[in-house]
Design an enzyme around this catalytic site. Structure first.
Site, mmCIF file in Angstrom:
data_model
loop_
_atom_site.group_PDB
_atom_site.id
_atom_site.type_symbol
_atom_site.label_atom_id
_atom_site.label_comp_id
_atom_site.label_asym_id
_atom_site.label_seq_id
_atom_site.Cartn_x
_atom_site.Cartn_y
_atom_site.Cartn_z
ATOM 1 N N LYS A 1 0.801 -0.978 -0.126
ATOM 2 C CA LYS A 1 0.248 0.056 0.044
ATOM 3 C C LYS A 1 0.692 0.775 -0.431
ATOM 4 C CE LYS A 1 -4.484 0.403 0.349
ATOM 5 N NZ LYS A 1 -5.138 -1.088 -0.283
HETATM 6 N N1 GLU Z 1 -6.907 0.049 -3.622
HETATM 7 C C1 GLU Z 1 -7.801 -1.307 -3.887
HETATM 8 C C2 GLU Z 1 -7.873 -2.025 -1.935
HETATM 9 O O1 GLU Z 1 -7.881 -1.979 -1.376
HETATM 10 C C3 GLU Z 1 -7.366 -2.130 -5.522
HETATM 11 C C4 GLU Z 1 -6.194 -2.409 -5.067
HETATM 12 C C5 GLU Z 1 -5.126 -3.374 -6.213
HETATM 13 O O2 GLU Z 1 -6.153 -2.616 -7.439
HETATM 14 O O3 GLU Z 1 -4.134 -3.797 -5.684
HETATM 15 O O4 GLU Z 1 -8.090 -3.431 -2.744
#
Ligand code: GLU
Length: 419
Positions: free
Chosen positions: A108
């Site tokens: 993240k």
């Molecule tokens: N931000 C999204 C999540 O929390 C998508 C992450 C992604 O597609 O890599 O799952």
């Protein structure tokens, strides 16, 4: 140990990890390795503001593990971003990807900024600078970013363009959630919300709830909440209330969701849509309904709210909406069927995976193929979760986390510790 990972969100993830490790009987000497991120990168991002001044923003990228493939996860632009929060979100991404059997570890990222205070030019400068700072640490087979709160397709296009300019060629597979015009996949924008709605449908089958005669409340009206509200409305569900960070609306006769989506597409937020149905955003989660969808931020459901919630299905579209204390309340409330976050919102990263595969192969799919494959993967995750919850006699959340954690543990165990 590792004092740099602190704060309420990381503490919450740490406690979930402990509960799951106890259920799985993971040896104590293996636990820190499974909990703490492989690496965390902090960057300073200076940009020129429109008034000519220079401002520096703090940014982070946490790569939780790379044992199953590249790390994967979104980047959020939000006021309250800190390292502990980003680390917790990276851990949740790890469990989510492993539960869904995707060949990824979790990651993240985030910048501590209110994106709504930036001009379009400033936002572009900040997005490009963030990616520029992270180029040495990411790659299509190392770490693949995606959208999250406060970021969107445009930001992903700037990330991809910045990385590609450095590489001297177009590298679409460096991020997912891009516009379809530059290597994105059809169906990614709607994927998280569609996935949530699909699992609400599955949960309704399990508890024998006729969705066409049911009601729902959706907290959060961004890329996820608005799609869930729209899809549920189309299925005949009466949407009693919706909210975002600017306004909340409640109408016991049901809100006109297509109208609201249309308004938000023009104005960006809910504020100003109506004066008649305005309500207090604090009360929205406790409105009596069949399906409650928190689709905003972490930790909105505490112990007090958990006791007051009056729904049959709690579909956690957001990451980490339920605190540990609230979870303890829900453990005593079999009247509520919980679809835990790592399962519920996994449609987003699942279709991100499809986008990455299509970019690597330069072979693009029809939207129906994207949706069918997503539903298949989500069904597997769903039935795996509810069956193992029964077997292990644990909550759906613990069953989902344990399935993810176990997969990571087994792969680490087989690979051994290098050197
Ligand atoms: N931000 C999204 C999540 O929390 C998508 C992450 C992604 O597609 O890599 O799952």
């Amino acid at each position: 140990m590792f004092d740099i990972y602190s704060g309420p969100v990381f503490d919450m993830a740490r406690q979930q990890f402990k509960q799951a490790s106890d259920i799985l009987n993971i040896p104590f000497d293996q636990r820190d390795r499974l909990l703490y991120p492989k690496r965390a990168i902090a960057v300073t991002c200076p940009i020129h503001k429109d008034d000519g001044s220079t401002v520096v923003y703090e940014g982070y990228r946490v790569q939780h593990h790379l044992s199953l493939g590249p790390s994967k996860g979104g980047v959020r632009f939000a006021k309250n971003v800190d390292l502990g929060e980003v680390a917790a979100l990276s851990l949740w991404m790890s469990w989510k990807c492993a539960l869904m059997n995707l060949p990824y570890g979790g990651a993240k990222g985030g910048i501590r900024v209110d994106p709504y205070t930036l001009s379009a030019r400033e936002l572009e400068a900040l997005s490009r600078r963030f990616m520029q700072e992270l180029i040495p640490f990411v790659g299509p087979h190392v770490d693949v970013m995606a959208p999250d709160i406060g970021t969107n397709e445009q930001v992903m296009a700037w990330f991809m363009d910045t990385y590609s300019n450095d590489a001297g060629r177009t590298v679409t597979e460096i991020v997912t959630g891009k516009p379809v015009s530059c290597g994105g996949t059809v169906g990614r924008r709607e994927a998280t919300g569609r996935g949530v709605t699909h699992l609400i449908y599955r949960a309704a089958e399990v508890i024998n709830l006729d969705l066409s005669k049911s009601s729902a409340v959706v907290q959060g009206f961004g890329n996820v909440g608005s799609v869930v509200a729209g899809e549920l409305y189309a299925m005949g569900v009466k949407i009693l209330a919706v909210s975002d960070h600017t306004a909340a609306y409640h109408d016991s006769k049901g809100l006109n969701i297509p109208d609201i989506i249309n308004y938000v597409s023009k104005h960006g937020v809910l504020k100003g849509y109506s004066t008649q149905s305005l309500t207090d955003p604090k009360t929205i989660l406790t409105i009596k309904c069949d399906v409650l969808v928190p689709a905003a931020v972490e930790r909105v459901i505490n112990e007090v709210i958990a006791n007051k919630i009056d729904c049959k299905i709690l579909a956690e579209a957001a990451n980490g909406p339920t605190t540990i204390e609230a979870d303890a309340v829900f453990a005593q409330r079999p009247d509520i069927f919980i679809i835990p976050d790592v399962l519920c919102n996994s449609g987003g990263v699942t279709v991100s995976y499809f986008e990455w595969v299509q970019d690597l192969q330069q072979l693009f799919w029809e939207e129906s193929e994207v949706i069918d494959r997503m539903k298949k993967i989500m069904d597997k995750g769903f039935y795996n979760t509810i069956n193992s919850a029964k077997e292990l006699k644990v909550t759906n959340r613990m069953a989902a986390i344990c399935a993810g954690l176990k997969r990571i543990y087994m792969s680490r165990k087989a690979r051994g510790l290098f050197p």
